[in-house]
Enzyme design. Structure first.
Site, PDB file in Angstrom:
ATOM      1  N   LYS A 133       1.166  -2.953   4.784  1.00  0.00           N
ATOM      2  CA  LYS A 133       1.347  -2.796   6.242  1.00  0.00           C
ATOM      3  C   LYS A 133       0.629  -3.893   7.012  1.00  0.00           C
ATOM      4  O   LYS A 133      -0.481  -4.293   6.676  1.00  0.00           O
ATOM      5  CB  LYS A 133       0.810  -1.426   6.680  1.00  0.00           C
ATOM      6  CG  LYS A 133       1.325  -0.285   5.824  1.00  0.00           C
ATOM      7  CD  LYS A 133       0.894   1.082   6.282  1.00  0.00           C
ATOM      8  CE  LYS A 133       1.235   2.108   5.219  1.00  0.00           C
ATOM      9  NZ  LYS A 133       0.201   2.270   4.204  1.00  0.00           N
TER      10      LYS A 133
ATOM     11  N   ASP B  65       1.293   2.794  -2.360  1.00  0.00           N
ATOM     12  CA  ASP B  65       1.264   2.530  -0.921  1.00  0.00           C
ATOM     13  C   ASP B  65      -0.075   1.900  -0.535  1.00  0.00           C
ATOM     14  O   ASP B  65      -1.136   2.462  -0.808  1.00  0.00           O
ATOM     15  CB  ASP B  65       1.451   3.834  -0.144  1.00  0.00           C
ATOM     16  CG  ASP B  65       1.521   3.572   1.345  1.00  0.00           C
ATOM     17  OD1 ASP B  65       2.614   3.199   1.819  1.00  0.00           O
ATOM     18  OD2 ASP B  65       0.481   3.697   2.029  1.00  0.00           O
TER      19      ASP B  65
ATOM     20  N   TYR C 175      -6.891  -1.163   4.768  1.00  0.00           N
ATOM     21  CA  TYR C 175      -7.622  -0.274   3.856  1.00  0.00           C
ATOM     22  C   TYR C 175      -8.771  -1.017   3.154  1.00  0.00           C
ATOM     23  O   TYR C 175      -9.656  -0.401   2.568  1.00  0.00           O
ATOM     24  CB  TYR C 175      -6.697   0.353   2.796  1.00  0.00           C
ATOM     25  CG  TYR C 175      -5.568   1.197   3.346  1.00  0.00           C
ATOM     26  CD1 TYR C 175      -5.567   1.622   4.675  1.00  0.00           C
ATOM     27  CD2 TYR C 175      -4.496   1.573   2.533  1.00  0.00           C
ATOM     28  CE1 TYR C 175      -4.516   2.391   5.181  1.00  0.00           C
ATOM     29  CE2 TYR C 175      -3.447   2.344   3.031  1.00  0.00           C
ATOM     30  CZ  TYR C 175      -3.463   2.738   4.355  1.00  0.00           C
ATOM     31  OH  TYR C 175      -2.420   3.491   4.839  1.00  0.00           O
TER      32      TYR C 175
ATOM     33  N   HIS D 249       2.042  -1.293  10.964  1.00  0.00           N
ATOM     34  CA  HIS D 249       1.187  -0.126  10.689  1.00  0.00           C
ATOM     35  C   HIS D 249       1.125   0.853  11.866  1.00  0.00           C
ATOM     36  O   HIS D 249       1.194   2.068  11.675  1.00  0.00           O
ATOM     37  CB  HIS D 249      -0.224  -0.613  10.336  1.00  0.00           C
ATOM     38  CG  HIS D 249      -1.000   0.340   9.497  1.00  0.00           C
ATOM     39  ND1 HIS D 249      -1.893  -0.063   8.536  1.00  0.00           N
ATOM     40  CD2 HIS D 249      -1.034   1.690   9.473  1.00  0.00           C
ATOM     41  CE1 HIS D 249      -2.422   0.993   7.960  1.00  0.00           C
ATOM     42  NE2 HIS D 249      -1.919   2.070   8.511  1.00  0.00           N
TER      43      HIS D 249
END
Ligand code: A2P
Length: 343
Positions: free
Chosen positions: A99, A65, A70, A132
């Site tokens: 996302k 994931d 990130y 997201h």
């Protein structure tokens, strides 16, 4: 409660719920598997995430994931490429989720965000692409900027973004489209167009979200639990004291002792027993292994009943970052629920 039932309108159905070390997986309409236990990569620092993903794949993880925000997709992509090059896994055996970040909600920005993620991950196609947060922001808005960064939901309706996500599937760049952090009313609104394949939300014994799970099941929307361990890393990151963490909760520890497993394994077995997918994050090899081994833990009905009593509607990630003074959002509008004091 069965979350991921027999209907396949969202593209997924359960084929095995086995509690063996073989990862229970969902099967997609084209027959390919989606492992229900995946590796989370939020807060996995560049410099660490490469080794974590390589270790996870060599240990048997098949579901990774990711997310653009990130800030580590280039390194995750290096690990995926090298694992495939080394013959440890074939692309079709892997399930990679990413996302769309908040500042890419405008329809013409959706392909821009997706194509960047594909370049970073070094993939031609994503298995699953999620919106997201239901929080549109202006392009290049810093996550922590305090003003001038918001769009309202009238400026960029969630439905518009959703249609642009579905268009990416038509382009062949993603296999499935879904959402994350969407309340049931928001999922229902998307389902008026087409039900999302997945809703990824915070889920653990302190935030069980049973009504959301039941509602998603009715719409055949599969649900992934993020922060399934109670997000111990975020308490540290935000310098927040949540009191006793879930991993140290007396009830969870008692059940872990009975089964001779770790508290993390109890929390993950609980998530899987509820029919959700779970994506615990770790960059430590021994914990990556420990978390995967939760697949062999079977909780009793009594354990499930005892854990159900731990609910107190506590969000470790409450979305308050999106509800600052200048924002059009409030916690009540974000989650479509009464303010915490009235819950
Ligand atoms: P680390 O990466 O140092 O292992 P969540 O997925 O709920 O957000 O939890 C992730 C956090 O929990 C990370 O801080 C991670 O730290 C830690 N963690 C992951 N697996 C375990 C485990 N098996 N036991 C204890 N802590 C864990």
């Amino acid at each position: 409660m069965s979350l991921v039932g027999s209907s396949v309108s969202s593209g997924l159905r359960v084929v095995t719920q086995s509690r063996s070390m073989e990862c229970p997986s969902l099967t997609c309409m084209d027959g390919s598997p989606l492992a229900r236990l995946g590796l989370g990569t939020w807060n996995s620092a560049p410099g660490e995430v490469y080794a974590a993903v390589r270790h996870a794949i060599s240990s048997g993880y098949r579901h990774i994931d990711c997310a653009a925000v990130y800030g580590n997709e280039i390194e995750v992509g290096d690990a995926l490429r090298d694992a495939m090059k080394a013959g440890e896994v074939r692309r079709e055996e892997l399930w990679v989720t990413s996302k769309l970040w908040n500042d890419m909600h405008e329809p013409d920005m959706v392909p821009v965000g997706l194509e960047q993620t594909l370049r970073d991950l070094k993939l031609d196609v994503l298995d699953l692409y999620l919106v997201h947060w239901p929080v549109p922001m202006r392009p290049k808005s810093a996550v922590t900027a305090t003003s001038g960064r918001w769009y309202t939901l009238e400026d960029v309706p969630l439905e518009t973004t959703w249609l642009a996500m579905l268009a990416q599937r038509e382009r062949g760049l993603i296999r499935y489209a879904g959402v994350s952090n969407y309340s049931l009313p928001k999922v229902q609104a998307m389902a008026e167009i087409e039900a999302p394949t997945m809703n990824q939300v915070e889920l653990h014994p302190h935030l069980q979200q049973t009504a959301l799970l039941d509602g998603c099941a009715r719409l055949s929307v599969a649900v992934t639990a993020y922060s399934p361990l109670g997000s111990p890393g975020t308490a540290e990151m935000f310098k927040r004291d949540d009191g006793v963490t879930l991993l140290e909760n007396d009830e969870i520890r008692r059940i872990a002792e009975i089964h001779q497993v770790t508290p993390a394994q109890v929390l993950l077995a609980w998530a899987l027993a509820r029919g959700t997918l779970a994506i615990p994050k770790s960059t430590k090899s021994h914990r990556i292994d420990e978390n995967l081994a939760a697949l062999s833990v079977t909780l009793t009905q009594q354990d499930m009943d005892d854990i159900a009593k731990l609910e107190h509607h506590h969000r470790y990630l409450d979305g308050s970052l999106w509800c600052t003074k200048s924002s059009p959002h409030t916690l009540a509008s974000l989650w479509d629920e009464s303010p915490p004091s009235e819950v």
